[in-house]
Scaffold this active site. Structure first.
Site, PDB file in Angstrom:
ATOM      1  N   CYS A 140       0.796  -1.233   0.000  1.00  0.00           N
ATOM      2  CA  CYS A 140       0.000   0.000   0.000  1.00  0.00           C
ATOM      3  C   CYS A 140       0.827   1.281   0.000  1.00  0.00           C
ATOM      4  O   CYS A 140       0.551   2.192  -0.784  1.00  0.00           O
ATOM      5  CB  CYS A 140      -0.943   0.005   1.203  1.00  0.00           C
ATOM      6  SG  CYS A 140      -2.282  -1.179   1.055  1.00  0.00           S
ATOM      7  N   ARG A 172      15.226   1.460   3.220  1.00  0.00           N
ATOM      8  CA  ARG A 172      15.352   0.177   2.536  1.00  0.00           C
ATOM      9  C   ARG A 172      14.614  -0.919   3.308  1.00  0.00           C
ATOM     10  O   ARG A 172      14.993  -2.086   3.275  1.00  0.00           O
ATOM     11  CB  ARG A 172      16.820  -0.201   2.331  1.00  0.00           C
ATOM     12  CG  ARG A 172      17.026  -1.233   1.211  1.00  0.00           C
ATOM     13  CD  ARG A 172      18.472  -1.640   1.084  1.00  0.00           C
ATOM     14  NE  ARG A 172      19.301  -0.552   0.613  1.00  0.00           N
ATOM     15  CZ  ARG A 172      20.593  -0.415   0.904  1.00  0.00           C
ATOM     16  NH1 ARG A 172      21.196  -1.293   1.670  1.00  0.00           N
ATOM     17  NH2 ARG A 172      21.283   0.599   0.427  1.00  0.00           N
ATOM     18  N   SER A 173      13.560  -0.536   3.996  1.00  0.00           N
ATOM     19  CA  SER A 173      12.781  -1.514   4.746  1.00  0.00           C
ATOM     20  C   SER A 173      12.070  -2.451   3.783  1.00  0.00           C
ATOM     21  O   SER A 173      11.796  -2.110   2.628  1.00  0.00           O
ATOM     22  CB  SER A 173      11.756  -0.817   5.635  1.00  0.00           C
ATOM     23  OG  SER A 173      10.722  -0.251   4.849  1.00  0.00           O
ATOM     24  N   ASP A 195      20.226   2.866   3.120  1.00  0.00           N
ATOM     25  CA  ASP A 195      19.847   2.617   4.503  1.00  0.00           C
ATOM     26  C   ASP A 195      21.022   3.028   5.376  1.00  0.00           C
ATOM     27  O   ASP A 195      21.956   3.716   4.909  1.00  0.00           O
ATOM     28  CB  ASP A 195      19.426   1.165   4.725  1.00  0.00           C
ATOM     29  CG  ASP A 195      20.570   0.164   4.568  1.00  0.00           C
ATOM     30  OD1 ASP A 195      21.735   0.592   4.335  1.00  0.00           O
ATOM     31  OD2 ASP A 195      20.304  -1.042   4.679  1.00  0.00           O
ATOM     32  N   ILE A 196      21.022   2.625   6.622  1.00  0.00           N
ATOM     33  CA  ILE A 196      22.056   3.060   7.554  1.00  0.00           C
ATOM     34  C   ILE A 196      23.450   2.590   7.134  1.00  0.00           C
ATOM     35  O   ILE A 196      24.468   3.160   7.537  1.00  0.00           O
ATOM     36  CB  ILE A 196      21.711   2.560   8.980  1.00  0.00           C
ATOM     37  CG1 ILE A 196      22.549   3.299  10.025  1.00  0.00           C
ATOM     38  CG2 ILE A 196      21.861   1.042   9.069  1.00  0.00           C
ATOM     39  CD1 ILE A 196      22.091   3.043  11.453  1.00  0.00           C
ATOM     40  N   PHE A 252       7.885  10.518   3.597  1.00  0.00           N
ATOM     41  CA  PHE A 252       6.800   9.705   4.143  1.00  0.00           C
ATOM     42  C   PHE A 252       7.043   9.281   5.585  1.00  0.00           C
ATOM     43  O   PHE A 252       6.258   8.514   6.159  1.00  0.00           O
ATOM     44  CB  PHE A 252       6.514   8.482   3.254  1.00  0.00           C
ATOM     45  CG  PHE A 252       7.605   7.442   3.208  1.00  0.00           C
ATOM     46  CD1 PHE A 252       7.658   6.423   4.144  1.00  0.00           C
ATOM     47  CD2 PHE A 252       8.546   7.457   2.193  1.00  0.00           C
ATOM     48  CE1 PHE A 252       8.652   5.440   4.075  1.00  0.00           C
ATOM     49  CE2 PHE A 252       9.534   6.494   2.114  1.00  0.00           C
ATOM     50  CZ  PHE A 252       9.590   5.483   3.061  1.00  0.00           C
TER      51      PHE A 252
END
Length: 296
Positions: A140, A172-173, A195-196, A252
């Protein structure tokens, strides 16, 4: 500073879903499972309830203890009168949440995060049947972001809609950032994913999709679109001097990831996506019902 608020765009999608449910006299039942006191989860559950009521979907929020979630979820999976399921995370905040996500039936997975749908996304398989009748369900929030970008000048309504666009994503989840990177790359964009641990180029056309490293400076200086979703105060906010002229910026995260000067330097700033995420959930719920639950 030109701002694109998600509410009007989301309203158009909700209107379409509401109209179709009303015209076809559909009865769609969604179950939400809430097992934590996390404020963001509670807010998301409330937004879902309001979104369902707005379009004519029946929403049943089931509050339970974390230890009971599996049993509640499995019952909802078995119940033929339930057409869609939400689980509000985090519950445990560790790998057990991912295990619960994997238990949701793909035919009831409103958020599109079960392994069945994620595997299709990464393989760029856009249908769930040989005949191309049942469209695959997409996650979603990544879908919401793409639909908002479709309302900008970056989108071309033919061929690969983001061909020629260079896009940086700070997130980058497995829930948002990585699926979004693949969706945009499948649609023609050159994507820089961070990401980290740093950044690399996502290239769905190469044998190793995530191989070439890229620096923040290199990515931002070339990007036509910059998307951020880092829920940490320690993230080094994106500065105006890092950005390419004419860039579109979208945030977001509930934490603002852009300096104020960066927002003002952008040709367009999109401050949030929440209303669009809920609208895409309603859209997915209707698609699931038509694909797997609607008796013609």
């Amino acid at each position: 500073m030109k701002v694109l608020e998600p509410n009007p765009v989301a309203a158009s999608f909700r209107d379409a879903v509401r109209r179709q449910i009303s015209e076809e006299q559909l009865t769609i039942n969604i179950v939400g499972i809430l097992a934590s006191d996390d404020p963001a989860s509670i807010t998301y559950a409330d937004y879902t309830r309001v979104g369902c009521e707005d379009v004519g979907i029946h929403f049943d929020l089931r509050k339970c203890e974390p230890e009971s979630v599996r049993a509640v979820l499995e019952e909802a999976n078995r119940n033929s009168a339930v057409h869609g399921i939400f689980v509000y995370y985090p519950i445990w905040g560790d790998e057990r949440d991912a295990e619960l996500r994997d238990l949701i039936s793909p035919h009831k997975d409103v958020e599109g995060l079960s392994p069945h749908w994620i595997e299709k996304l990464y393989a760029n398989e856009r249908f769930d049947d040989v005949g191309g009748k049942f469209k695959a369900i997409l996650p979603c929030t990544p879908l919401a972001i793409i639909k908002l970008l479709e309302a900008t000048d970056a989108y071309q309504p033919y061929g690969l809609p983001f061909a020629g666009q260079q896009i940086t994503i700070f997130n980058r989840s497995e829930v948002v950032g990585r699926p979004l990177a693949y969706m945009l790359s499948n649609d023609g964009a050159r994507v820089y994913s961070f990401d980290i641990n740093g950044g690399f180029v996502v290239d769905v056309n190469s044998s190793d999709h995530e191989s070439r490293p890229v620096t923040r400076e290199e990515a931002l200086s070339q990007s036509d679109i910059v998307i951020t979703g880092v829920p940490s105060q320690h993230f080094e906010k994106v500065r105006a001097e890092e950005l390419k002229p004419g860039v579109i910026c979208l945030n977001f995260s509930y934490i603002q990831n852009f300096e104020q000067e960066a927002k003002e330097a952008a040709s367009l700033y999109i401050p949030r996506v929440g209303p669009m995420t809920v609208a895409m959930c309603m859209r997915n719920a209707l698609q699931l019902y038509r694909n797997y639950h609607h008796e013609v």
